[in-house]
Design a protein around this motif. Structure first.
Motif: not given
Length: 189
Positions: A154-162
């Motif tokens: 989730w944190r990786l997806l959040k960072w990628m979609l920032r």
């Protein structure tokens, strides 16, 4: 009216007087043992005398077609008097014994009902409730474990979609809804 009908009427009135005594003693013992409220005793006395009058007039109508003579009252009085001399104490003890036997039978049936029906049903319901609680806690802990395992993704997806999410502006109501969902989530988990 011939003498044989008069003697039969007198004997039936003796019997009716004794029956009135039995009913009165039974009622009096029942009222004492079952602790009727004081306000109801007058009503019950009135009902007793109405029932006794109906019984006497029914017996009188049965024996001599309802002719009321002086010897009818004498027969009633003698019947009640003989009953109270000879049988009153025995009747009272018998009624007390019947009440005690009835109470013990009802107590036994109540204990039997609790032992054979109520306690097993209650036990089964408590077991089902315990199983449901266990399953609920198990599912919640399993969900927590899955969420903890997915948190890095989730944190990786959040960072990628920032870069995309930083340019999108959400309405104020969606932020309030998200806050409520997050509070509920934290309260449960």
């Amino acid at each position: 009216m011939n003498p044989s009908v008069q003697w039969i009427t007198l004997l039936w009135m003796l019997f009716s007087g004794a029956a009135m005594g039995v009913a009165f003693d039974s009622y009096r013992v029942l009222a004492g043992q079952l602790h009727f409220p004081k306000w109801s005793k007058h009503t019950l006395d009135f009902l007793y005398w109405i029932a006794a009058a109906f019984f006497i007039f029914r017996m009188l109508y049965f024996t001599n077609n309802g002719q009321l003579r002086f010897y009818v009252f004498v027969g009633l009085f003698i019947g009640v008097w003989i009953y109270f001399l000879l049988w009153s104490v025995i009747t009272q003890r018998f009624v007390v014994m019947l009440i005690q036997v009835t109470k013990s039978i009802l107590s036994f049936l109540y204990k039997l009902f609790r032992m054979l029906l109520w306690n097993p049903i209650k036990g089964i319901l408590m077991l089902c409730l315990g199983l449901l609680r266990f399953l609920w806690k198990f599912l919640l802990s399993l969900l927590r474990l899955v969420l903890k395992c997915l948190m890095p993704f989730w944190r990786l997806l959040k960072w990628m979609l920032r870069p995309i999410t930083s340019r999108v502006r959400l309405p104020a109501w969606s932020k309030q809804l998200a806050d409520k969902v997050i509070k509920a989530w934290k309260r449960w988990f």
